[in-house]
Scaffold this active site. Structure first.
Site, PDB file in Angstrom:
ATOM      1  CB  THR A 122      -0.934   0.024   1.231  1.00  0.00           C
ATOM      2  OG1 THR A 122      -0.152  -0.154   2.409  1.00  0.00           O
ATOM      3  CG2 THR A 122      -1.962  -1.086   1.153  1.00  0.00           C
ATOM      4  NE  ARG A 130       6.545   1.283   3.908  1.00  0.00           N
ATOM      5  CZ  ARG A 130       5.622   1.824   4.688  1.00  0.00           C
ATOM      6  NH1 ARG A 130       5.158   1.149   5.720  1.00  0.00           N
ATOM      7  NH2 ARG A 130       5.170   3.039   4.445  1.00  0.00           N
ATOM      8  CB  SER A 148       5.792   5.002   6.933  1.00  0.00           C
ATOM      9  OG  SER A 148       4.826   5.791   7.584  1.00  0.00           O
ATOM     10  CG  HIS A 149       4.424   3.300  10.849  1.00  0.00           C
ATOM     11  ND1 HIS A 149       4.041   3.343   9.524  1.00  0.00           N
ATOM     12  CD2 HIS A 149       3.987   2.119  11.329  1.00  0.00           C
ATOM     13  CE1 HIS A 149       3.387   2.231   9.226  1.00  0.00           C
ATOM     14  NE2 HIS A 149       3.345   1.478  10.294  1.00  0.00           N
ATOM     15  CG  ASP A 192       6.903   8.976   6.075  1.00  0.00           C
ATOM     16  OD1 ASP A 192       6.245   8.802   7.123  1.00  0.00           O
ATOM     17  OD2 ASP A 192       6.425   8.766   4.944  1.00  0.00           O
ATOM     18  CG  ASP A 232       3.130   9.409   6.441  1.00  0.00           C
ATOM     19  OD1 ASP A 232       3.444   9.000   7.569  1.00  0.00           O
ATOM     20  OD2 ASP A 232       3.052   8.669   5.442  1.00  0.00           O
ATOM     21  NE  ARG A 233       1.520   5.704   9.421  1.00  0.00           N
ATOM     22  CZ  ARG A 233       0.933   4.525   9.457  1.00  0.00           C
ATOM     23  NH1 ARG A 233       0.424   4.079  10.582  1.00  0.00           N
ATOM     24  NH2 ARG A 233       0.865   3.761   8.377  1.00  0.00           N
ATOM     25  CD  GLU A 265      -4.843   5.955   5.519  1.00  0.00           C
ATOM     26  OE1 GLU A 265      -5.080   5.207   4.559  1.00  0.00           O
ATOM     27  OE2 GLU A 265      -3.696   6.174   5.949  1.00  0.00           O
ATOM     28  NE  ARG A 311      -2.368  -2.308  10.263  1.00  0.00           N
ATOM     29  CZ  ARG A 311      -1.174  -2.207  10.823  1.00  0.00           C
ATOM     30  NH1 ARG A 311      -1.036  -2.539  12.090  1.00  0.00           N
ATOM     31  NH2 ARG A 311      -0.125  -1.807  10.137  1.00  0.00           N
TER      32      ARG A 311
END
Length: 542
Positions: free
Chosen positions: A17, A21, A112-113, A278, A280-281, A362, A495
């Site tokens: 998504t 990675r 990302s995270h 990065d 974005d959160r 989100e 999840r």
């Protein structure tokens, strides 16, 4: 000089998504990064002579792959490349650079995270000319190319000095190293009332922002402390580190527990926030109260008109399917559209481009608007600060008043990380096999109203995305959602999203896991989580 290098394909370069990675040692395999970057270029058309933005979150192996990407861009015919100084550019800032400078697209190096370091995670993704993540038709084409690639093109020029702002040339291509913060900070000043926020801070309003030794450090330092006047030390861990200081740069209640504990303590600041690897959160915590990402989306949308950039109102709100329905009730009251999409920011792109949605969010702590085409952690923090400065109320007061007006969506996500892939897929297959028989069944006081495997029809391009998560909807507005995440690098992450809608304000102060206890038990009963995964409890609860 340009050279063509013979290579052989790797079979595991399917983008998830948020791009490709893998662990750093995986990317360090011979030609691994080169194969994927060449496959990106081979899947694009008409970029000769045009601008490519290359951004990175500063994690381990970032600088090396930036050099590779620059040299391959030159060899493949790009006319100009723009790179953030030091190889640092937050994902939302990279999106803004693409949009502001009319770039053909961008390559963003980030996981990302996810954690960083010599044995941790790395990622590459491609963003298109609107600044957003590549849609599935492009990522599918990239993957198809990776399976048959037999050569790549690269310049054998010396490395570029990434630390010196300015223009240079590499094999006929211009390379511009830019201040990664300046354009982004300028954009934020057009969206928010910096004067009002500055006055609020000057009046004693205290902020604690944890950049988690990640990419938003320089951005938050410049904006929150220098431009908005917050005291030095308000922004913490502001130097981006390749291993994020041995910490996990995920702004949730597990990895930012120190901030949560401080915000629940006796001398808490007025506002606590954090951002991820990065940028974005976001994590939002008021004095004595945590704001769930789902609630944050709804509350930002309900109050966005207080910021100059959104004073004329919103065209619509979009949320990912697993995100709670709190935003739906705001959209209904405002009389605007609400859009439910699959997980993945790329699904918001068409809605934003067509003016159907203004704010998107989100449950995984991503929130943003039409100012860029990525989620934007610092943007969400600044909008909260703008709202707090105008309303002159505490975070807790704003939250409780919102619940009183719209009802409360008790919501939690249970993550089972690094589950055996076969076991996780077996669990999902078993759920799919039950879908037709679940409606009408009762589990204690809970009666199943509907059950499906979520599919999305894009209202703009009519594309269809199937198998986006199993939904079990109960009468009265409660639901449980199951999906496998595409953002991990080993095993599978299951999840489970649990949600209960409570309109009664007298029941808005329950502890979340207690309020959801019966739904949590039913989720395990239907899916067989403990039996199939061997896990007695989730790895992370948010």
């Amino acid at each position: 000089m340009i050279k063509t290098v013979t290579t052989t394909p790797y079979s595991d370069q399917k983008p998830g998504t948020s791009g490709l990675r893998k662990k750093v040692p995986h990317f360090q395999q011979k030609n691994y990064a080169e194969n994927f970057i060449q496959s990106i270029f081979d899947s694009l058309e008409d970029f000769e002579g045009k601008l490519l933005v290359i951004g990175g979150d500063g994690r381990y192996f970032n600088r090396e792959v930036i050099q590779i990407a620059i040299k391959m861009a030159a060899a493949n015919g790009f006319g100009r490349v723009m790179v953030g100084q030091g190889g640092i550019t937050s994902t939302p800032a990279a999106s803004h650079l693409i949009r502001k400078h009319g770039a053909f697209g961008g390559i963003i190096l980030s996981a990302s995270h996810n954690p960083g370091g010599p044995t941790e995670d790395f990622g590459i993704k491609y963003n298109i000319g609107n600044g957003g993540p590549a849609p599935e038709k492009i990522t599918d084409a990239i993957y198809a190319r990776t399976k048959v690639i037999d050569s790549y093109k690269i310049s054998d020029a010396d490395d570029i000095n990434l630390d010196q702002v300015g223009l240079t040339e590499l094999d006929g291509m211009q390379v511009e190293i830019v201040d990664p913060v300046a354009d982004y900070a300028e954009l934020m000043e057009t969206l928010f009332d910096f004067d009002a926020i500055r006055q609020h801070i000057a009046g004693g309003f205290r902020i604690a922002f944890d950049a988690m030794s990640a990419v938003t450090g320089p951005y938050a330092k410049e904006i929150i402390e220098r431009r908005l006047g917050a005291p030095e030390g308000s922004v913490r861990n502001f130097i981006p580190l390749p291993d994020f200081g041995h910490h996990h740069p995920d702004p949730n209640l597990v990895h930012a527990k120190h901030l949560y504990d401080e915000m629940m303590g006796p001398n808490a600041p007025d506002f606590g926030a954090a951002s991820d690897g990065d940028g974005d959160r976001n994590l939002i915590i008021g004095k004595g109260i945590f704001v769930t990402p789902s609630d944050s989306v709804a509350m930002l949308a309900a109050n966005a008109h207080l910021a100059p950039g959104y004073a004329s109102g919103l065209s619509g709100i979009a949320r990912s399917m697993p995100t709670s329905g709190a935003a739906d009730r705001v959209a209904e009251k405002l009389g605007i559209g609400i859009y439910e999409t699959p997980t993945g920011w790329k699904f918001f792109g068409n809605l934003l481009d067509e003016g159907l949605a203004t704010i998107c969010g989100e449950e995984s702590a991503g929130t943003g608007s039409n100012h860029v085409r990525e989620k934007d952690g610092l943007w969400a923090v600044l909008l909260w600060l703008n709202i707090l400065a105008v309303r002159k109320e505490s975070v807790k007061d704003i939250v409780t008043k919102h619940w009183a007006a719209f009802g409360r969506n008790y919501y939690s996500r249970h993550d089972y990380e690094e589950v055996d892939s076969d076991a996780a897929n077996g669990l999902m297959d078993n759920l799919r096999n039950q879908l037709s028989s679940l409606p009408g069944k009762s589990f204690g006081d809970l009666k199943v109203q509907a059950a499906d495997d979520f599919a999305y029809l894009d209202p703009v391009d009519q594309s269809v995305s199937k198998n986006q998560g199993i939904r079990i909807l109960f009468e009265g507005g409660s639901r449980v959602v199951f999906r496998l995440s595409g953002t991990g690098t080993s095993g599978a992450t299951l999840r489970v999203y649990i949600e209960r809608y409570e309109p009664d304000a007298s029941r808005h102060d329950l502890e979340t896991q207690s309020a959801l206890a019966d739904l949590i038990a039913v989720a395990d009963e239907i899916a067989g989580i403990k039996v199939r995964t061997g896990r007695s409890e989730p790895s992370v609860i948010t």
